[in-house]
Design an enzyme around this catalytic site. Structure first.
Site, PDB file in Angstrom:
ATOM      1  N   SER A 191       0.829  -1.210   0.000  1.00 31.96           N
ATOM      2  CA  SER A 191       0.000   0.000   0.000  1.00 31.96           C
ATOM      3  C   SER A 191       0.860   1.256   0.000  1.00 31.96           C
ATOM      4  O   SER A 191       0.368   2.357  -0.275  1.00 31.96           O
ATOM      5  CB  SER A 191      -0.904   0.012   1.232  1.00 31.96           C
ATOM      6  OG  SER A 191      -0.125   0.109   2.417  1.00 31.96           O
ATOM      7  N   ASP A 358       0.548  -7.291   9.089  1.00 36.26           N
ATOM      8  CA  ASP A 358       1.594  -7.234  10.114  1.00 36.26           C
ATOM      9  C   ASP A 358       1.238  -8.054  11.351  1.00 36.26           C
ATOM     10  O   ASP A 358       2.113  -8.383  12.160  1.00 36.26           O
ATOM     11  CB  ASP A 358       1.860  -5.786  10.525  1.00 36.26           C
ATOM     12  CG  ASP A 358       2.650  -5.017   9.476  1.00 36.26           C
ATOM     13  OD1 ASP A 358       3.232  -5.664   8.575  1.00 36.26           O
ATOM     14  OD2 ASP A 358       2.683  -3.777   9.547  1.00 36.26           O
TER      15      ASP A 358
END
Length: 487
Positions: A191, A358
């Site tokens: 992103s 993450d």
């Protein structure tokens, strides 16, 4: 007071808030990057308070300083991370300035965020910059972003492998008219390509429309954080959507973009107008990514864990740790700025973690203690992070007796919770033989997630078994000190 209990059966109902260990959430790494960039690009003096102090943020600050910003720590001498509560930032007098004959050397370290965000921002400046890094950085792709910048007038020259660092940027400012005011960028790999263009667009010579392309949009909430930063720095932008490719575009009014949880390629674009970043007084919110390890510890350990300083309406994608823990059966209580997770019996679930990749190493460890299997999907891009974050958790958890399969787009973890008494000679939680060490794979998130293994066996002492426990300095140098509070 610590109360004893059988962990595989405990549901946390006999513990209350008074039993909880309290942890202050570290500052958001993602927002620390973005707000320091915004302050450095603003004409005037800004304060950016409660910044995270880590190797990755240091890399961003260093490059911004080389490009013309001046930064002074708000407290302390600057020698120790704990002494610094933020930065006084004197913004660049103009656009980022690089070398005129010899390139300004921009060392991004091992920070992918620094590399991608600042590649776009520096390209909007003037002069010659050389982007390089360490570790796996030269194996991490950036070609799609550089191609978009080249279409806007930036010169790019790769020194080694095509489409990867190290490379030279010949910055001449961004000229959207060269691309008819329009650029497409995918988010299949990161992103940060989209976010980098958003941060650079206000420096362009005319309005720039950035359209989401590619096959899928991973980690969309991080783009939301970038839009939040632009909004706070008074940058004019407009988000437009459409249901399907070919349909007319419709503007999202006001702050409607804050409600976006994902985006579909070909159906979202952001138009940004040239304007100046506004200097001001900014405060970085707590980091849900760093908090996730401690919230997970509340579910696995013997005492509840309360993490304070978390914004309940945060746009951070890793706020999803609450939904994940709840789906797995954890008891959670939330307050105005704090979250408490209680020791709980967990069960396996199916999770699409494309918006919060993450968290995958942490969830993989949680799933190892759960009853039943957990399937993590839509995170194929984790193979090109600081480590291969699909292979690394699989390799390390396999050492503890967990049956775990690395898949093309995720992980399948067969939890050990409840195995005792059902599978002959099998423990009911991961265990590590005394003569076996753990590998952090040069990755802070792998190291911090593996710390969870010791919560059921204090003799394990993960920090002592890791090959490089200090790798946490990339994002949370104080991690082990905070972790010791769990007792």
């Amino acid at each position: 007071m610590t109360r004893g209990f059988e962990m595989n059966e405990h549901d946390g109902t006999d513990l209350d808030m008074e039993d909880a260990v309290e942890i202050a959430a570290p500052a958001s790494k993602s927002l620390s990057h973005r707000y320091l960039i915004g302050a450095a690009l603003a004409h005037g003096k800004s304060f950016v308070r409660h910044t995270l102090e880590s190797a990755d943020i240091e890399a961003t600050r260093g490059i911004l300083s080389q490009a013309g910003a001046l930064m002074k720590p708000l407290t302390g001498t600057g020698a120790h991370c704990a002494d610094i509560t933020g930065w006084e930032v004197f913004g660049m007098p103009g656009k980022p300035q690089g070398g005129k004959g010899e390139a300004t050397q921009c060392d991004v370290g091992e920070s992918g965020t620094t590399c991608r965000l600042l590649t776009a921002v520096l390209a909007a400046g003037d002069g010659l910059f050389r982007i390089f890094g360490h570790g796996r950085m030269h194996d991490r792709p950036i070609g799609e972003l550089c191609a978009a910048l080249a279409s806007l007038g930036c010169g790019i020259a790769y020194e080694g492998k095509q489409d990867h660092p190290p490379f030279l940027i010949q910055a001449r400012g961004l000229d959207p008219s060269l691309a008819d005011g329009y650029v497409q960028i995918g988010m299949d790999d990161s992103s940060q390509y989209f976010s980098g263009l958003l941060l650079a667009a206000p420096l362009a010579s005319s309005p720039l429309c950035i359209e989401l392309a590619g096959r899928k949009a991973v980690s969309w909430p991080y783009v939301g954080l970038t839009l939040q930063c632009l909004s706070d720095f008074d940058i004019k932008f407009r988000v437009e959507r459409r249901p399907r490719i070919g349909d007319p575009w419709a503007q999202m009014h006001g702050s409607g973009w804050r409600t976006l949880e994902d985006a579909k390629p070909g159906c979202l674009r952001v138009r940004v107008w040239p304007c100046e970043y506004k200097p001001g007084d900014y405060k970085v919110e707590g980091d849900w990514s760093q908090a996730s390890y401690f919230l997970a510890a509340g579910a696995l350990g013997k005492r509840p864990v309360t993490v304070r300083g978390l914004r309940p309406d945060s746009l951070q994608g890793d706020r999803a740790i609450l939904d994940i823990l709840q789906k797995m059966g954890a008891k959670i209580e939330t307050g105005a700025d704090a979250v408490t997770v209680f020791p709980s019996a967990l069960h396996g679930v199916a999770l699409d973690m494309g918006a919060c990749p993450d968290l995958v190493p942490t969830v993989a460890v949680l799933a190892s203690f759960a009853r039943g299997s957990t399937r993590i999907s839509n995170v194929a891009h984790l193979r090109i992070k600081e480590s291969d974050r699909i292979a690394a958790p699989a390799q390390e958890l396999a050492k503890t007796g967990v049956t775990i399969d690395a898949l093309s787009d995720g992980l399948l973890i067969n939890g050990m919770g409840g195995l005792a008494g059902h599978v002959r000679n099998k423990p009911d939680c991961p265990t590590l033989p005394a003569d076996v060490g753990l590998c952090a794979h040069n990755d802070h998130r792998i190291a911090m997630s593996l710390a969870l293994l010791e919560l059921r066996d204090k003799a394990l002492k993960v920090r002592e078994r890791l090959d490089d426990p200090n790798v946490v300095r990339k994002s949370c140098p104080e991690f082990w000190n905070l972790w010791s509070k769990l007792g």
